[in-house]
Design an enzyme around this catalytic site. Structure first.
Site, mmCIF file in Angstrom:
data_model
loop_
_atom_site.group_PDB
_atom_site.id
_atom_site.type_symbol
_atom_site.label_atom_id
_atom_site.label_comp_id
_atom_site.label_asym_id
_atom_site.label_seq_id
_atom_site.Cartn_x
_atom_site.Cartn_y
_atom_site.Cartn_z
ATOM 1 C CE LYS A 1 -3.852 2.288 3.106
ATOM 2 N NZ LYS A 1 -4.502 2.449 3.685
ATOM 3 C CE LYS B 1 -6.057 1.866 -0.618
ATOM 4 N NZ LYS B 1 -6.394 2.157 0.816
HETATM 5 C C1 PBG Z 1 -6.768 3.923 5.309
HETATM 6 C C2 PBG Z 1 -7.474 2.761 4.359
HETATM 7 C C3 PBG Z 1 -7.139 3.971 3.186
HETATM 8 C C4 PBG Z 1 -8.080 3.723 2.237
HETATM 9 C C5 PBG Z 1 -8.576 2.455 2.603
HETATM 10 N N1 PBG Z 1 -7.477 1.793 3.410
HETATM 11 C C6 PBG Z 1 -6.863 5.672 2.974
HETATM 12 C C7 PBG Z 1 -5.408 6.121 3.861
HETATM 13 O O1 PBG Z 1 -4.273 5.102 3.939
HETATM 14 O O2 PBG Z 1 -5.408 7.274 4.431
HETATM 15 C C8 PBG Z 1 -8.266 4.194 1.042
HETATM 16 C C9 PBG Z 1 -8.999 3.943 -0.017
HETATM 17 C C10 PBG Z 1 -9.031 4.189 -1.343
HETATM 18 O O3 PBG Z 1 -8.981 5.938 -1.941
HETATM 19 O O4 PBG Z 1 -10.419 4.536 -2.023
HETATM 20 N N2 PBG Z 1 -6.783 2.237 6.010
#
Ligand code: PBG
Length: 328
Positions: free
Chosen positions: A200, A253
């Site tokens: 991520k 991601k």
């Molecule tokens: C945070 C989280 C995020 C997303 C899913 N879980 C964003 C972040 O790390 O601030 C993003 C998902 C999206 O943008 O569709 N645990």
């Protein structure tokens, strides 16, 4: 006119018509490969539009069941739930995440009761519950790893007890998959899957999601735990660790700007790889198609297919319901 060799080989033969093209198609995007992320909130009748994600809503408990039902009718079977927690319930220890009566756990329970066939994936991270807006515990400006994963493991167990099929740690702390897995095994939840957010990245593409949950960090950024988009090597290390710690599925991601990472992971693991086509990617498509600058249906299919072509078996996407409706 002479050619290097006579044209016995003409690639265009295989593109001659739609039927022939479909005979030789290498990649498709079945509805069964999609997971639809849904936002829920603690106002029973809420159906609150998310301005930066046109077509997506934060749903209350009276709205979520009919929504799931209509998705099931459209052929979608898998959902990932994210909670919008009231500001007053947030604190620095993310206490509400471990309240066994919290509305998130109740929603999982009521969905699984009514639709046992629906696959429910959860979110494991502190940010929706944290007054600091970080995925971990913050102390003196630092994100504490080992204190955080203790909470994550408890959160995951509560979700499994509520009936979740897939636990989705989105936090990027070190060692969390192992601790979550250990806790689940010890408590007898040995058939609960873990889809780890393996790679991520610290990304600008999460903006609309943070709007939806009001979960942006109050200070600093997430670069001490999410990966740098300048690197791909460390995605492979994360993948090795998640495999060893007992993940069932590895996720990359965001999706679209990270097709190379998806491919690297798919080539190097025997586990299924998933990709998250995130909120910012969705927002760009919606904005451009609202302006009439792109053909939404065409580019959504192209985007989802490119993510599958890179090697993702599973795609989490906000386009899931529309796409399912279009292709039926
Ligand atoms: C945070 C989280 C995020 C997303 C899913 N879980 C964003 C972040 O790390 O601030 C993003 C998902 C999206 O943008 O569709 N645990």
């Amino acid at each position: 006119m002479y050619y290097i060799c006579p044209m016995f080989i003409r690639p265009r033969r295989l593109r001659k018509n739609a039927a022939i093209r479909s005979l030789v198609e290498e990649v498709s995007t079945p509805i069964s490969s999609l997971i639809y992320p849904l936002f829920i909130e603690d106002e029973p009748s809420a159906r609150n539009a998310i301005p930066s994600m046109p077509g997506q809503y934060r749903l209350g408990k009276e709205e979520i069941l009919p929504e799931i039902e209509s998705c099931l009718e459209a052929g979608l079977k898998s959902f990932c739930l994210f909670p919008k927690v009231k500001e007053a319930l947030k604190d620095s220890a993310a206490t509400y995440s471990l309240d066994a009566q919290n509305f998130y756990l109740q929603s999982i329970q009521s969905i699984k009761e009514k639709f046992p066939e629906a696959v429910i994936m959860t979110d494991v991270a502190l940010d929706p519950y944290s007054s600091d807006g970080h995925d971990g515990i913050v102390k003196d400006g630092k994100i504490l790893n080992d204190e955080t994963i203790e909470i994550l493991a408890k959160m995951a167990l509560l979700q499994a007890q509520a009936g979740a099929d897939i636990i989705g740690p989105s936090d990027m702390m070190d060692g969390r998959v192992g601790l979550i897995r250990k806790n689940l095994e010890e408590q007898g939840y040995n058939d609960t899957l873990i889809m780890s957010y393996t790679a991520k990245y610290a990304s600008g593409f999460y903006g609309p999601f943070r709007d939806a949950l009001d979960s942006a960090p109050k200070a600093g950024d997430k670069k001490t735990y999410q990966l740098s988009y300048k690197n791909k090597q460390e995605a492979l290390l994360e993948a090795t660790l998640d495999e060893q710690e007992g993940a069932d599925i590895l996720m990359v991601k965001p999706g679209l700007s990270y097709l190379d990472i998806i491919q690297d992971l798919a080539d190097s693991t025997t586990l299924p790889v998933a990709a998250y086509n995130v909120s910012g990617e969705y927002a760009m498509v919606k904005a451009a198609s609202e302006k009439g600058w792109v053909d939404e249906k065409a580019i959504v299919e192209e985007i989802l297919t490119s993510i599958r072509r890179a090697g993702a078996k599973i795609v989490l996407t906000y386009h899931a319901k529309d796409f399912a409706t279009w292709i039926r």
